[in-house]
Motif scaffolding. Structure first.
Motif, PDB file in Angstrom:
ATOM      1  N   ARG A   8       0.834  -1.195   0.000  1.00  0.00           N
ATOM      2  CA  ARG A   8       0.000   0.000   0.000  1.00  0.00           C
ATOM      3  C   ARG A   8       0.878   1.258   0.000  1.00  0.00           C
ATOM      4  O   ARG A   8       0.622   2.208  -0.726  1.00  0.00           O
ATOM      5  CB  ARG A   8      -0.922   0.009   1.223  1.00  0.00           C
ATOM      6  CG  ARG A   8      -1.768   1.280   1.351  1.00  0.00           C
ATOM      7  CD  ARG A   8      -2.683   1.452   0.167  1.00  0.00           C
ATOM      8  NE  ARG A   8      -3.316   2.763   0.198  1.00  0.00           N
ATOM      9  CZ  ARG A   8      -4.014   3.254  -0.797  1.00  0.00           C
ATOM     10  NH1 ARG A   8      -4.166   2.554  -1.901  1.00  0.00           N
ATOM     11  NH2 ARG A   8      -4.567   4.449  -0.708  1.00  0.00           N
ATOM     12  N   THR A   9       1.954   1.245   0.814  1.00  0.00           N
ATOM     13  CA  THR A   9       2.873   2.378   0.831  1.00  0.00           C
ATOM     14  C   THR A   9       3.485   2.573  -0.547  1.00  0.00           C
ATOM     15  O   THR A   9       3.597   3.683  -1.044  1.00  0.00           O
ATOM     16  CB  THR A   9       3.988   2.142   1.867  1.00  0.00           C
ATOM     17  OG1 THR A   9       3.387   1.986   3.153  1.00  0.00           O
ATOM     18  CG2 THR A   9       4.964   3.307   1.890  1.00  0.00           C
ATOM     19  N   THR A  69      -7.163   7.842   0.409  1.00  0.00           N
ATOM     20  CA  THR A  69      -6.312   6.718   0.750  1.00  0.00           C
ATOM     21  C   THR A  69      -7.198   5.482   0.722  1.00  0.00           C
ATOM     22  O   THR A  69      -8.355   5.546   0.334  1.00  0.00           O
ATOM     23  CB  THR A  69      -5.660   6.926   2.132  1.00  0.00           C
ATOM     24  OG1 THR A  69      -4.730   5.873   2.360  1.00  0.00           O
ATOM     25  CG2 THR A  69      -6.672   6.979   3.241  1.00  0.00           C
ATOM     26  N   SER A 102      -7.601   0.912   1.953  1.00  0.00           N
ATOM     27  CA  SER A 102      -7.241  -0.178   2.851  1.00  0.00           C
ATOM     28  C   SER A 102      -7.530  -1.483   2.142  1.00  0.00           C
ATOM     29  O   SER A 102      -8.106  -1.516   1.057  1.00  0.00           O
ATOM     30  CB  SER A 102      -8.041  -0.096   4.148  1.00  0.00           C
ATOM     31  OG  SER A 102      -9.426  -0.185   3.888  1.00  0.00           O
ATOM     32  N   GLY A 123      -2.505  -3.012   2.323  1.00  0.00           N
ATOM     33  CA  GLY A 123      -2.045  -2.361   3.540  1.00  0.00           C
ATOM     34  C   GLY A 123      -3.061  -1.406   4.109  1.00  0.00           C
ATOM     35  O   GLY A 123      -4.125  -1.168   3.549  1.00  0.00           O
ATOM     36  N   ALA A 124      -2.712  -0.839   5.260  1.00  0.00           N
ATOM     37  CA  ALA A 124      -3.611   0.062   5.967  1.00  0.00           C
ATOM     38  C   ALA A 124      -3.621   1.439   5.318  1.00  0.00           C
ATOM     39  O   ALA A 124      -2.693   1.802   4.593  1.00  0.00           O
ATOM     40  CB  ALA A 124      -3.171   0.185   7.423  1.00  0.00           C
ATOM     41  N   PRO A 125      -4.651   2.239   5.568  1.00  0.00           N
ATOM     42  CA  PRO A 125      -4.685   3.606   5.030  1.00  0.00           C
ATOM     43  C   PRO A 125      -3.548   4.442   5.600  1.00  0.00           C
ATOM     44  O   PRO A 125      -2.998   4.145   6.652  1.00  0.00           O
ATOM     45  CB  PRO A 125      -6.046   4.137   5.506  1.00  0.00           C
ATOM     46  CG  PRO A 125      -6.846   2.932   5.879  1.00  0.00           C
ATOM     47  CD  PRO A 125      -5.859   1.908   6.342  1.00  0.00           C
ATOM     48  N   GLU A 126      -3.219   5.509   4.891  1.00  0.00           N
ATOM     49  CA  GLU A 126      -2.231   6.455   5.400  1.00  0.00           C
ATOM     50  C   GLU A 126      -2.777   7.166   6.629  1.00  0.00           C
ATOM     51  O   GLU A 126      -3.980   7.390   6.746  1.00  0.00           O
ATOM     52  CB  GLU A 126      -1.927   7.514   4.342  1.00  0.00           C
ATOM     53  CG  GLU A 126      -1.315   6.986   3.074  1.00  0.00           C
ATOM     54  CD  GLU A 126      -1.501   7.971   1.943  1.00  0.00           C
ATOM     55  OE1 GLU A 126      -0.501   8.594   1.545  1.00  0.00           O
ATOM     56  OE2 GLU A 126      -2.636   8.130   1.465  1.00  0.00           O
ATOM     57  N   HIS A 156      -1.323  11.453   4.563  1.00  0.00           N
ATOM     58  CA  HIS A 156      -2.340  11.541   3.517  1.00  0.00           C
ATOM     59  C   HIS A 156      -2.468  12.979   3.021  1.00  0.00           C
ATOM     60  O   HIS A 156      -2.517  13.237   1.814  1.00  0.00           O
ATOM     61  CB  HIS A 156      -3.679  11.035   4.079  1.00  0.00           C
ATOM     62  CG  HIS A 156      -4.766  10.932   3.067  1.00  0.00           C
ATOM     63  ND1 HIS A 156      -6.048  10.561   3.401  1.00  0.00           N
ATOM     64  CD2 HIS A 156      -4.801  11.179   1.731  1.00  0.00           C
ATOM     65  CE1 HIS A 156      -6.800  10.557   2.324  1.00  0.00           C
ATOM     66  NE2 HIS A 156      -6.063  10.940   1.296  1.00  0.00           N
ATOM     67  N   GLU A 166       6.330   5.225   6.880  1.00  0.00           N
ATOM     68  CA  GLU A 166       6.744   3.815   6.913  1.00  0.00           C
ATOM     69  C   GLU A 166       7.980   3.569   6.057  1.00  0.00           C
ATOM     70  O   GLU A 166       8.115   2.516   5.451  1.00  0.00           O
ATOM     71  CB  GLU A 166       5.593   2.932   6.423  1.00  0.00           C
ATOM     72  CG  GLU A 166       4.320   3.051   7.251  1.00  0.00           C
ATOM     73  CD  GLU A 166       4.479   2.504   8.666  1.00  0.00           C
ATOM     74  OE1 GLU A 166       5.404   1.685   8.869  1.00  0.00           O
ATOM     75  OE2 GLU A 166       3.698   2.894   9.543  1.00  0.00           O
TER      76      GLU A 166
END
Length: 337
Positions: free
Chosen positions: A40-41, A203, A205, A209-212, A217, A273
């Motif tokens: 995700r990043t 953003t 999910s 990966g998880a949201p920013e 964001h 991250e």
């Protein structure tokens, strides 16, 4: 949808590749840079490079080759020496983001707002990207012969592109007209402005990966919008004032040299991250958007799943270095101001 799947589905009649066309070659490197941030990043960091979703098939051709070249060509770039190590440079106050960006906003607020471009006009952009140019030059000759495309620092996009406006596959992409009108309608209040941009450039999910987090964001959304041209000067002033309020944002206390050799202001924020930071570059004279960089913030080792030797990235190395040297509204594709 992952970036390589998108590349395989690109149209055959796409235009000459801009940096988006060669961006997939960075994927392997930036995947490792992202570390525990996951895919995700990586996707979030690549999105600004994929603003023009009409990438040519060249992107798919160079992806594998560029991945092999990227270690020797990107890693090892050194940070330019500061040209003026002081918090006050001429009329500039680089002591804090608020000082630098509010001064820029004050200048822009005094500028006359030009008329919105006509629907039949084009946006001309010229950007210096030494990494991309070198990647193209070092492609094997047989690969070059199989594609009619060539690298060019110049690109033209239509101001009014209804087909692109109706394509929802990339949530970060907006046409020049959409971006202009989004910017023009932004509220004065910094918090409300940032909230609006997080809605425009969402953003996400799920498996990637998880949201920013909120501040990361906000900074990404600002960076994406700032790549657009034109942005009305009064709207750019509001954007800069809002940027100064984002958590973690800093300003380098001296002018840096961009990829074209100009001295520019660097407004920075470390990726949450990753061991690198994003830098938004601003012209110190007219305060226009001047490009962006990614810079390593901590020396670290990148392991490769393929068994290749580990790569060491040193603090201060520049991974991405793009300088916008010209931007203008023109009457026809191929025209230069």
């Amino acid at each position: 949808m992952d970036e390589m799947t998108r590349l395989r589905e690109l149209r055959a009649d796409a235009p000459v590749p801009d940096r988006a066309g060669l961006a997939p070659g960075r994927e392997r490197l930036t995947d490792a840079i992202a570390g525990n941030g996951g895919r995700r990043t990586l996707a979030l960091r690549l999105r600004p490079m994929l603003r023009d979703w009409r990438v040519t098939s060249l992107g798919a051709v160079v992806a594998v080759t560029a991945a092999a070249l990227v270690i020797t060509q990107v890693v090892g770039t050194s940070t330019p020496a500061p040209s003026a190590p002081a918090t006050v440079v001429g009329d500039l106050d680089l002591s804090s983001p608020a000082a630098a960006l509010n001064r820029a906003a004050g200048h822009l607020e005094r500028q006359e707002v030009p008329p919105e471009p006509r629907a039949d006009q084009w946006i001309y952009i010229r950007e210096v990207d030494g990494w991309q140019e070198q990647q193209w030059e070092e492609l094997p000759e047989k690969v070059r012969k199989k594609t009619p495309m060539t690298y060019s620092p110049d690109r033209w996009v239509p101001y009014d592109d209804k087909a692109a406006e109706n394509d929802a596959s990339d949530t970060d992409y907006r046409t020049a007209r959409e971006s202009y009108r989004i910017a023009a309608a932004l509220p004065e209040d910094p918090e409300a402005l940032l909230a609006r941009l997080r809605e425009v450039f969402p953003t996400g999910s799920g498996p990637d990966g998880a949201p920013e987090a909120k501040d990361e964001h906000s900074f990404r959304a600002l960076a994406v919008l700032l790549e657009s041209y034109p942005i009305p000067p009064d709207a750019l002033a509001r954007i800069y004032r809002a940027m100064a309020t984002v958590g973690g944002v800093k300003v380098t206390d001296h002018l840096i040299r961009d990829a074209s050799g100009r001295e520019v202001i660097a407004v920075t924020r470390k990726y949450d991250e990753s061991d690198s930071r994003r830098e938004i570059l601003i012209d110190p004279v007219d305060y226009s958007y001047a490009g962006n960089r990614d810079v390593v913030t901590r020396t670290h080792t990148i392991p490769w799943d393929s068994g290749a030797p580990e790569t060491v990235q040193k603090r201060g190395e520049v991974l991405i270095d793009i300088a916008r040297t010209h931007a203008a509204v023109v009457d026809a594709k191929g025209q230069k101001p």
